[in-house]
Design a protein around this motif. Structure first.
Motif, mmCIF file in Angstrom:
data_model
loop_
_atom_site.group_PDB
_atom_site.id
_atom_site.type_symbol
_atom_site.label_atom_id
_atom_site.label_comp_id
_atom_site.label_asym_id
_atom_site.label_seq_id
_atom_site.Cartn_x
_atom_site.Cartn_y
_atom_site.Cartn_z
ATOM 1 N N VAL A 567 28.156 3.411 21.616
ATOM 2 C CA VAL A 567 28.660 2.033 21.037
ATOM 3 C C VAL A 567 27.877 1.389 19.854
ATOM 4 O O VAL A 567 28.724 0.988 18.927
ATOM 5 N N PHE A 568 26.660 1.167 20.004
ATOM 6 C CA PHE A 568 25.970 0.585 19.101
ATOM 7 C C PHE A 568 25.623 1.411 17.650
ATOM 8 O O PHE A 568 25.595 0.949 16.635
ATOM 9 N N GLN A 569 25.030 2.599 17.924
ATOM 10 C CA GLN A 569 24.424 3.392 17.142
ATOM 11 C C GLN A 569 25.666 3.894 15.976
ATOM 12 O O GLN A 569 25.572 3.893 15.022
ATOM 13 N N GLU A 570 26.839 4.355 16.909
ATOM 14 C CA GLU A 570 28.058 5.027 16.131
ATOM 15 C C GLU A 570 29.075 4.057 15.899
ATOM 16 O O GLU A 570 29.916 4.312 15.161
ATOM 17 N N GLY A 571 29.009 2.666 16.637
ATOM 18 C CA GLY A 571 29.757 1.611 16.340
ATOM 19 C C GLY A 571 31.185 1.512 17.043
ATOM 20 O O GLY A 571 32.093 1.228 16.668
ATOM 21 N N HIS A 572 31.571 2.408 18.185
ATOM 22 C CA HIS A 572 32.708 2.347 18.823
ATOM 23 C C HIS A 572 32.665 1.215 19.810
ATOM 24 O O HIS A 572 32.076 1.375 20.741
ATOM 25 N N GLY A 573 33.619 0.223 19.500
ATOM 26 C CA GLY A 573 33.832 -0.660 20.290
ATOM 27 C C GLY A 573 32.684 -2.022 20.147
ATOM 28 O O GLY A 573 32.783 -2.805 21.138
ATOM 29 N N VAL A 574 32.142 -2.130 19.177
ATOM 30 C CA VAL A 574 30.754 -3.185 18.985
ATOM 31 C C VAL A 574 31.478 -4.536 18.728
ATOM 32 O O VAL A 574 30.902 -5.365 18.909
ATOM 33 N N GLU A 575 32.959 -4.166 18.385
ATOM 34 C CA GLU A 575 33.618 -5.718 18.176
ATOM 35 C C GLU A 575 33.591 -6.403 19.532
ATOM 36 O O GLU A 575 33.909 -7.856 19.552
ATOM 37 N N LEU A 576 33.747 -5.782 20.611
ATOM 38 C CA LEU A 576 33.827 -6.471 21.839
ATOM 39 C C LEU A 576 32.591 -7.299 22.103
ATOM 40 O O LEU A 576 32.606 -8.310 22.995
ATOM 41 N N PHE A 577 31.649 -7.057 21.372
ATOM 42 C CA PHE A 577 30.179 -7.739 21.422
ATOM 43 C C PHE A 577 30.053 -8.840 20.467
ATOM 44 O O PHE A 577 28.768 -8.958 20.145
ATOM 45 N N GLY A 578 30.771 -8.694 19.538
ATOM 46 C CA GLY A 578 30.875 -9.948 18.367
ATOM 47 C C GLY A 578 30.101 -9.198 17.243
ATOM 48 O O GLY A 578 29.898 -10.084 16.300
ATOM 49 N N LEU A 579 29.866 -7.880 17.141
ATOM 50 C CA LEU A 579 29.412 -7.368 15.969
ATOM 51 C C LEU A 579 30.384 -6.632 15.250
ATOM 52 O O LEU A 579 31.402 -6.554 15.694
ATOM 53 N N ASP A 580 29.999 -6.511 13.857
ATOM 54 C CA ASP A 580 31.283 -5.886 13.108
ATOM 55 C C ASP A 580 30.883 -4.603 12.321
ATOM 56 O O ASP A 580 31.277 -4.166 11.675
ATOM 57 N N GLY A 581 30.081 -3.728 13.003
ATOM 58 C CA GLY A 581 29.744 -2.415 12.786
ATOM 59 C C GLY A 581 28.196 -1.964 13.569
ATOM 60 O O GLY A 581 27.735 -2.480 14.245
ATOM 61 N N PRO A 582 28.079 -0.673 13.257
ATOM 62 C CA PRO A 582 26.945 0.025 13.902
ATOM 63 C C PRO A 582 25.753 -0.802 13.727
ATOM 64 O O PRO A 582 25.402 -1.408 12.680
ATOM 65 N N MET A 583 24.616 -0.621 14.586
ATOM 66 C CA MET A 583 23.317 -1.237 14.394
ATOM 67 C C MET A 583 22.158 -0.270 14.808
ATOM 68 O O MET A 583 22.661 0.388 15.782
ATOM 69 N N PRO A 584 21.174 0.008 14.235
ATOM 70 C CA PRO A 584 20.185 0.473 14.733
ATOM 71 C C PRO A 584 19.521 -0.025 15.951
ATOM 72 O O PRO A 584 19.521 -1.002 16.043
ATOM 73 N N LEU A 585 19.137 1.416 16.732
ATOM 74 C CA LEU A 585 18.260 0.740 17.916
ATOM 75 C C LEU A 585 16.774 0.784 17.781
ATOM 76 O O LEU A 585 16.317 1.797 17.335
ATOM 77 N N ASP A 586 16.239 -0.497 17.962
ATOM 78 C CA ASP A 586 14.783 -0.583 17.769
ATOM 79 C C ASP A 586 14.203 0.366 18.536
ATOM 80 O O ASP A 586 14.255 0.830 19.812
ATOM 81 N N PRO A 587 12.867 0.612 18.258
ATOM 82 C CA PRO A 587 12.129 1.847 18.992
ATOM 83 C C PRO A 587 11.561 1.297 20.286
ATOM 84 O O PRO A 587 11.491 2.109 21.228
#
Length: 711
Positions: A567-587
């Protein structure tokens, strides 16, 4: 332990009003004091013993020698075609800002040449920055609003306007949905449907809120002595609400069943403590122990994510053992649906006795789940493997304001700066060293300027025996090239210059945080698994059950990571959570999720195994014990899981993308744990293990006497 918990529950039931009054006074005092004083939360990250911390220490030493205390400042970005022609608009904005802040605000267009050299005007001439000083939290909402309104002349002129942190962060939060309220409302709806009684539904909500209020108040008070991040409180509320409501629900479910069986109110409360109370205590302590394992990171920021969560969970456990029994005793038979309150189910008066309880759906489902254990086990493993596969592509990175919600001040400011000044302006690096002669750094300045990923290097400046130099990368804060540049500077460029300098700044600190977590994560995983296995082993007097629990928990966590990557790293469906694209996962995200999820996964494990153990201790066959345990706990575990999922998903309304990741990760893990793991895999493994699941040295004699292992 069962007897102790039962005794506590009985004592609280007998002194129900006193117990309630003590809790109200205690929590009211703690939370009220904390609210009046106010929290002192800080999101500063410091990695002890790192190169960035050495740089920060030198900068701090220089600041301490200055007569004036450093005041936070926020950078306002205004952009438009040939911004230098907008003298009238910018003048109006500066005058309004001066009036709002009560301090003189510099107008970059008073001297465009000097502003261009200092960077206040972008190289392309289409944007400028204005700086306002003041701590938004201390100045208050009125101050924040006045500054925002002071920028209206620029907005009315069609210019792009954005406010950077910290003021922009506070403005972005204004008007956002309160995640806690959404979670509580969702939990209440589920409870009303599941329990059929408004009064009963309010019990878990009320006790959960009281427990969370006490825990949060304590964390707020501690924030005046420790550096506690704001996200730690948010995460603690998220987990605290989930476990607090769930634990109270487990007790309420057992209490209602005891009343249906004909027990008097106080006896029903004591029986509830004897069964569900001990399970809640073990589950809660497991969550707390796993969360405190984050201290292994050696980073105060990360450690307090765990400490804050553990504090709130401990309050939830204490509430479950004392406050909930008192409240159950107060409402008594009103905990039952109205049609069941007239007379105990076990009444011998045939004229008034209620008919036998109807066979519930889980009593029909449970035998089917244990009938074919091999098939159930294989199917569950296939599902878990498929969901977990994306986790193989997990890549940790550095989130930044560039991953904030579209349209927010943080995001707009980040994008405008990247577009007009370059991506590296959002990732400045600071070289810090000791010395009085800045000219000795000239050679280092030239070497840094010749590096491939360096956009600009400022001249070295000496101040109070501290030399500083700023390096602007070509890449942004989330770009791996920036991390490579930092490592190159530390391992090659600086050592070859024979200058003792340290690389600091927010981006360098985050890079050090990533390196530290990569170093400590294996230790965290090992210690959390061992600690939770020891708790399960001595709770259920079994050698194999802890191994099974650790395996199942690891599978559910891996599956959750798979969903987060997809979802977040590859960006599938992130629009459902208000984002507009992939985001890195903090360590620190996987470290925190592993610790908390491993503890939460034990919740349903403990409640299910408690019911299975009771049937086994009463003489049932291993397969029948598993079936009966599923039948008894399936309904309440499903309701509890739905509540926890609803609470966690409600936090995806937060404007903070990292909180969204936590919310989704926790919700997915609970869903998988309460469905695939508890309904398919655990019953299959337990059925196949048979008697071996309950093997414990010197345990056979207890089994023959029919006594539960812990009694």
């Amino acid at each position: 332990m069962k007897r102790i918990v039962s005794t506590i529950a009985r004592a609280c039931a007998r002194r129900r009003w006193l117990t309630l009054a003590v809790w109200v006074v205690l929590v009211g005092g703690v939370f009220g004091t904390a609210f009046v004083i106010g929290p002192n939360l800080q999101d500063d990250v410091e990695v002890a013993g790192s190169d960035s911390q050495s740089a920060a220490a030198l900068l701090s030493a220089r600041t301490d020698t200055e007569s004036e205390e450093t005041t936070p400042s926020s950078r306002i970005v205004i952009a438009g075609n040939d911004i230098t022609t907008e003298t009238s608009v910018i003048s109006d904005v500066v005058d309004a800002l001066t009036a709002a802040t009560g301090e003189t605000v510099t107008n970059p267009l008073d001297d465009p040449g000097a502003s261009a050299r200092s960077g206040a005007i972008a190289p392309d001439g289409d944007a400028l920055t204005i700086t306002v000083t003041g701590d938004p939290k201390e100045e208050g909402k009125s101050w924040q609003r006045e500054i925002d309104e002071a920028l209206d002349p620029a907005r009315d002129a069609g210019l792009d306007v954005a406010i950077g942190a910290p003021l922009g962060t506070q403005l972005d939060r204004a008007g956002t949905i309160n995640s806690e309220i959404v979670g509580v409302v969702a939990a209440l709806i589920v409870l009303l449907i599941a329990l059929g009684s408004a009064l009963a539904a309010m019990v878990p909500i009320a006790t959960g809120i009281i427990a969370v209020a006490g825990g949060v108040g304590s964390v707020w008070l501690l924030s005046h002595g420790f550096s506690i991040p704001e996200s730690a409180v948010t995460l603690a509320i998220m987990v605290g609400l989930g476990v607090g409501i769930d634990y109270a629900l487990f007790l309420l479910s057992r209490f209602r069943q005891a009343l249906r069986d004909g027990a008097e109110v106080v006896d029903a409360v004591a029986d509830t403590g004897h069964t569900a109370g001990e399970a809640a205590m073990v589950a809660g302590l497991t969550v707390a122990v796993c969360a405190t394992g984050l201290a292994i990171s050696g980073v105060e920021f990360v450690a307090w994510l765990g400490f804050a969560t553990a504090i709130v969970v401990v309050f939830a456990v204490a509430s479950t053992l004392t406050l909930t029994p008192a409240v159950l005793a107060i409402i008594g038979r009103r905990a039952l649906p109205r049609r069941e309150r007239r007379t105990p189910l076990a009444s011998t008066d045939t004229a008034t006795a209620q008919p036998a309880q109807r066979r519930g759906p889980w009593e029909r489902i449970a035998p089917r789940l244990t009938r074919h254990p091999v098939i159930a086990g294989v199917v569950s493993l296939i599902i878990l493997t498929a969901v977990s596969l994306p986790a193989l592509a997990l890549q940790l990175g550095q989130s930044s304001a560039g991953n904030a919600l579209p349209g927010s001040n943080q995001r707009a400011s980040f994008d405008l700066i990247a577009d007009h000044w370059g991506p590296g302006q959002n990732a400045p690096l600071i070289l810090v060293g000791e010395g009085d002669d800045a000219s000795t750094w000239t050679h280092l300045n030239d070497d840094l300027a010749n590096l491939d990923d360096v956009a600009a290097v400022s001249p070295a400046v000496s101040n109070d025996g501290i030399i500083t130099m700023q390096v602007i990368p070509e890449s942004g804060p989330s770009d791996p090239a920036t991390a490579d540049l930092v490592h190159t500077m530390r391992t090659d460029t600086i050592p070859s210059s024979n200058i003792d300098a340290h690389v600091g700044g927010a981006v360098a600190t985050r890079i050090d945080l990533s390196d530290r977590i990569a170093e400590r994560l294996p230790w965290l995983i090992g210690i959390v698994i061992v600690a939770s296995m020891i708790l399960v082993a001595f709770t259920f007097r079994s050698i194999l059950l802890p191994l099974k629990a650790a395996l199942c928990n690891a599978l559910s966590i891996t599956a959750a990571f798979g969903v987060l990557v997809w979802v977040f790293q590859e960006g599938h469906g992130v629009e459902l959570f208000g984002l507009d694209g992939p985001m890195p996962l903090d360590p620190y995200v996987p470290m925190m999720l592993f610790a908390v999820l491993f503890g939460l996964s034990m919740d349903y494990e403990v409640f299910l195994l408690s019911a299975v153990r009771q049937s086994w201790a009463r003489g049932a066959t291993p397969k029948d014990a598993v079936t009966r345990g599923l039948a008894e706990t399936g309904g309440v575990i499903s309701a509890a899981a739905i509540i926890m999922i609803a609470v966690f998903l409600s936090f995806t309304f937060s404007p903070n993308p990292v909180i969204k990741v936590f919310g989704v990760g926790l919700a997915v893990a609970v869903f998988i744990d309460a469905t695939v793991i508890r309904l398919l895999l655990v019953p299959a493994i337990m059925t196949l293990l048979g008697k071996a699941a309950w093997w414990w040295p010197a345990g056979r004699r207890r089994r023959r006497t029919g006594m539960p292992a812990l009694d």
